[in-house]
Scaffold this motif. Structure first.
Motif, short mmCIF file in Angstrom:
data_model
loop_
_atom_site.label_atom_id
_atom_site.label_comp_id
_atom_site.label_asym_id
_atom_site.label_seq_id
_atom_site.Cartn_x
_atom_site.Cartn_y
_atom_site.Cartn_z
N THR A 190 0.83 -1.21 0.00
CA THR A 190 0.00 0.00 0.00
C THR A 190 0.86 1.25 0.00
N THR A 191 1.91 1.25 0.82
CA THR A 191 2.82 2.41 0.89
C THR A 191 3.51 2.63 -0.45
N LEU A 192 3.97 1.56 -1.05
CA LEU A 192 4.61 1.68 -2.37
C LEU A 192 3.67 2.32 -3.37
N LEU A 193 2.43 1.86 -3.41
CA LEU A 193 1.48 2.35 -4.40
C LEU A 193 1.11 3.82 -4.19
N THR A 194 1.21 4.30 -2.95
CA THR A 194 0.89 5.71 -2.70
C THR A 194 1.96 6.63 -3.27
N THR A 195 3.13 6.09 -3.57
CA THR A 195 4.21 6.91 -4.13
C THR A 195 4.17 6.97 -5.65
N ILE A 196 3.21 6.26 -6.25
CA ILE A 196 3.15 6.16 -7.71
C ILE A 196 1.96 6.97 -8.21
#
Length: 295
Positions: A190-196
């Motif tokens: 989830t954290t990774l996807l918030t940076t994209i």
């Protein structure tokens, strides 16, 4: 005359009882010693427009529920590995229950498993998560990692192949043990996807590995394109026209081979070993092969 009729009726009853007993014994022997042997490959074509050309034709082999020491021992595990290597997979995933806490394992089981699973060949990599039966084994992580698998419990990996585009592969540990909540297990992804950026994020092909399939209805934060699960064995014992007789907890809703849920494809492995009872009926041990394509 009456006595003769009674004798005939008695003989018929005896013959019927013997016949029924013979049929039941034959079915039990078949379920225990024949239906648990052999290995079939279930092949599926998975189509999604998010698959970029560099991943078109990607081969994923899915194994699950080995329950080592049940009906799968060193000989059978070697046969499974040989079959996998014939398929020449790019990726191999194991969705839990490699082990089983209810089974008395041989002293050298750890060495047997590591030596055998290490021989699986892939062009990209091997990934594993635990199942409810693996949870009690403190050496599960060691076995997985020394067998050349990436431990994907509550973690993710970005898979690249001949280009800058990647497939996002996420794994979650068993939901039948431990205090960690589902959304906590997905926190890294989830954290990774918030940076994209939103547009880029929507074009990433996302795969989830889970042991128990029924938990997928509780996932709110991420829209996965493909979910691979185990646990149900598709019903270890099945009957014609009826299907699965009994499935374990957390696979009461989803237990068959395939479901389409909104835009998500869910595939559930039929498994390789046996759990609780050493029987399979109308459900041979199997591995899944997915050919991932964009058309």
């Amino acid at each position: 005359m009456k006595q003769q009729k009674e004798k005939k009726s008695y003989k018929k009853l005896i013959i019927i009882l013997i016949t029924i007993t013979a049929i039941i014994c034959s079915l039990l022997l078949y379920s225990r010693f024949i239906s648990t042997k052999g290995l079939i490959v279930k092949e599926y074509k998975v189509v999604n427009e998010k698959i970029t050309d560099n991943f078109h034709g990607l081969k994923i082999v899915h194994i699950s529920d080995i329950h080592y020491g049940s009906t799968i021992h060193k000989k059978e595990l070697k046969e499974i590995v040989a079959k996998i290597n014939i398929l020449k997979p790019d990726i191999v995933v194991l969705t839990g229950d490699l082990l089983d806490e209810t089974i008395d394992l041989p002293k050298n089981y750890e060495k047997e498993i590591i030596e055998t699973l290490s021989k699986i060949d892939t062009t990209i990599g091997k990934y594993a998560i635990n199942g409810n039966h693996d949870y009690e084994f403190k050496n599960f992580n060691t076995i997985i990692e020394q067998s050349g698998f990436i431990n994907l419990n509550d973690n993710y990996d970005q898979i690249y192949k001949d280009g800058n585009n990647y497939i996002l592969l996420t794994g979650i540990s068993t939901n039948m043990h431990g205090d960690k909540q589902l959304e906590e297990k997905l926190e890294g992804t989830t954290t990774l996807l918030t940076t994209i950026p939103e547009e880029e994020k929507n074009n990433i092909y996302k795969i989830l590995l889970t042991h128990e399939p029924d938990i997928i209805d509780d996932i709110q934060s991420i829209d996965f394109d493909l979910i691979l699960a185990g646990h149900s064995h598709n019903g270890q014992v099945r009957l014609p026209f009826i299907g699965a007789i009994v499935t374990p907890e957390y696979s009461k809703k989803y237990y068959e081979e395939h479901y389409t849920i909104d835009n998500t494809e869910l595939y559930i492995s039929g498994g390789l070993g046996t759990s609780t009872i050493k029987f399979r009926f109308f459900n041979k041990p199997s591995i899944n092969l997915y050919r991932i394509t964009n058309k």
